[in-house]
Design a protein around this motif. Structure first.
Motif, PDB file in Angstrom:
ATOM      1  N   GLN A   1       0.818  -1.220   0.000  1.00  8.03           N
ATOM      2  CA  GLN A   1       0.000   0.000   0.000  1.00  8.03           C
ATOM      3  C   GLN A   1       0.846   1.261   0.000  1.00  8.03           C
ATOM      4  N   ARG A   2       1.885   1.290   0.810  1.00  7.73           N
ATOM      5  CA  ARG A   2       2.718   2.495   0.876  1.00  7.73           C
ATOM      6  C   ARG A   2       3.341   2.795  -0.488  1.00  7.73           C
ATOM      7  N   ARG A   3       3.898   1.777  -1.142  1.00  5.63           N
ATOM      8  CA  ARG A   3       4.517   1.977  -2.460  1.00  5.63           C
ATOM      9  C   ARG A   3       3.471   2.429  -3.468  1.00  5.63           C
ATOM     10  N   TRP A   4       2.273   1.795  -3.433  1.00  8.47           N
ATOM     11  CA  TRP A   4       1.198   2.173  -4.348  1.00  8.47           C
ATOM     12  C   TRP A   4       0.843   3.641  -4.156  1.00  8.47           C
ATOM     13  N   ASP A   5       0.671   4.056  -2.900  1.00  9.75           N
ATOM     14  CA  ASP A   5       0.329   5.449  -2.603  1.00  9.75           C
ATOM     15  C   ASP A   5       1.415   6.399  -3.096  1.00  9.75           C
ATOM     16  N   GLU A   6       2.681   6.043  -2.852  1.00 13.02           N
ATOM     17  CA  GLU A   6       3.791   6.902  -3.283  1.00 13.02           C
ATOM     18  C   GLU A   6       3.843   6.995  -4.808  1.00 13.02           C
ATOM     19  N   ASP A   7       3.627   5.867  -5.473  1.00 11.52           N
ATOM     20  CA  ASP A   7       3.646   5.868  -6.942  1.00 11.52           C
ATOM     21  C   ASP A   7       2.505   6.706  -7.506  1.00 11.52           C
ATOM     22  N   TYR A   8       1.314   6.539  -6.938  1.00 11.81           N
ATOM     23  CA  TYR A   8       0.166   7.311  -7.421  1.00 11.81           C
ATOM     24  C   TYR A   8       0.374   8.804  -7.175  1.00 11.81           C
ATOM     25  N   GLY A   9       0.921   9.147  -6.014  1.00 14.03           N
ATOM     26  CA  GLY A   9       1.227  10.545  -5.718  1.00 14.03           C
ATOM     27  C   GLY A   9       2.246  11.109  -6.694  1.00 14.03           C
ATOM     28  N   ALA A  10       3.263  10.317  -7.019  1.00 14.41           N
ATOM     29  CA  ALA A  10       4.293  10.767  -7.962  1.00 14.41           C
ATOM     30  C   ALA A  10       3.691  11.009  -9.343  1.00 14.41           C
ATOM     31  N   ILE A  11       2.856  10.082  -9.797  1.00 15.04           N
ATOM     32  CA  ILE A  11       2.244  10.246 -11.117  1.00 15.04           C
ATOM     33  C   ILE A  11       1.296  11.442 -11.129  1.00 15.04           C
ATOM     34  N   SER A  12       0.536  11.628 -10.077  1.00 15.37           N
ATOM     35  CA  SER A  12      -0.362  12.779 -10.006  1.00 15.37           C
ATOM     36  C   SER A  12       0.425  14.080 -10.057  1.00 15.37           C
ATOM     37  N   SER A  13       1.534  14.123  -9.338  1.00 13.74           N
ATOM     38  CA  SER A  13       2.404  15.311  -9.366  1.00 13.74           C
ATOM     39  C   SER A  13       2.973  15.527 -10.768  1.00 13.74           C
ATOM     40  N   MET A  14       3.417  14.449 -11.386  1.00 16.90           N
ATOM     41  CA  MET A  14       3.978  14.538 -12.729  1.00 16.90           C
ATOM     42  C   MET A  14       2.923  15.035 -13.721  1.00 16.90           C
ATOM     43  N   LEU A  15       1.694  14.545 -13.587  1.00 16.98           N
ATOM     44  CA  LEU A  15       0.638  14.981 -14.505  1.00 16.98           C
ATOM     45  C   LEU A  15       0.270  16.441 -14.291  1.00 16.98           C
ATOM     46  N   GLN A  16       0.311  16.919 -13.061  1.00 18.16           N
ATOM     47  CA  GLN A  16       0.069  18.344 -12.830  1.00 18.16           C
ATOM     48  C   GLN A  16       1.195  19.167 -13.462  1.00 18.16           C
TER      49      GLN A  16
END
Length: 185
Positions: free
Chosen positions: A102-117
């Motif tokens: 879960q932690r890795r999934w959350d970090e990855d999703y946060g990174a992609i969301s930041s990248m998309l912004q």
């Protein structure tokens, strides 16, 4: 107000696009800027599929296959949406690994969301608009298989990209003071 503040506040989600082509090289440049988003351990948990020109039809056909009813019919609403998709210059599918931790999934999703912004803001600065879509059909196994998304991967977004034909009006946001709790002791 500085340029970064202004760009953040003026960016809009675009739904109506001009037919003018957007350069694939420009999208690559923008993604190369956007990749500087924070991401834990710099694991860059993203991959992309860019649909342009005649290649857009593969995206559209995958969508249409996913929309078929149990009797094999394609609803009129889906056919209309397919025509709309054909009119958009570019479709970027953004994919991440589905880490079971879960932690890795959350970090990855946060990174992609930041990248998309970052991607949206850098594109907006160049006059390119987009909308981040995460409609139900991106979860459909028929759509996923048709575009080559593997088991263990998540489609984070389908970014529909082009030059804006219409820029919507700003929608007001709540003053952050109403959402902020300050703990000082």
């Amino acid at each position: 107000m500085n340029l970064i503040d202004q760009n953040i506040m003026e960016r809009r989600s675009i739904k109506k696009f001009k037919v003018d082509a957007v350069s694939t090289e420009e999208i690559i440049e923008l993604l190369n800027v956007a990749k500087w988003a924070p991401n834990h351990k710099v694991n860059e948990p993203w991959r992309f599929q860019l649909y342009t020109g005649a290649g857009k039809e593969k995206f559209v056909q995958a969508f249409l296959e996913a929309m078929k009813t149990a009797d094999g019919e394609t609803p009129a609403k889906a056919l209309n949406k397919a025509d709309y998709f054909r009119s958009i210059p570019l479709h970027l599918v953004v994919i991440m690994p589905e880490d079971p931790r879960q932690r890795r999934w959350d970090e990855d999703y946060g990174a992609i969301s930041s990248m998309l912004q970052n991607f949206q803001l850098a594109a907006w600065e160049r006059g390119i608009g987009m909308i981040w879509r995460s409609n139900d059909w991106i979860y459909n196994p028929v759509f996923r298989e048709a575009i080559g998304v593997q088991p263990g991967e998540k489609i984070v977004a389908t970014m529909m990209i082009g030059y804006p034909a219409h820029i919507p009006a700003k929608q007001e946001r709540t003053d952050i003071r109403e959402k902020l709790t300050i703990i000082s002791e």
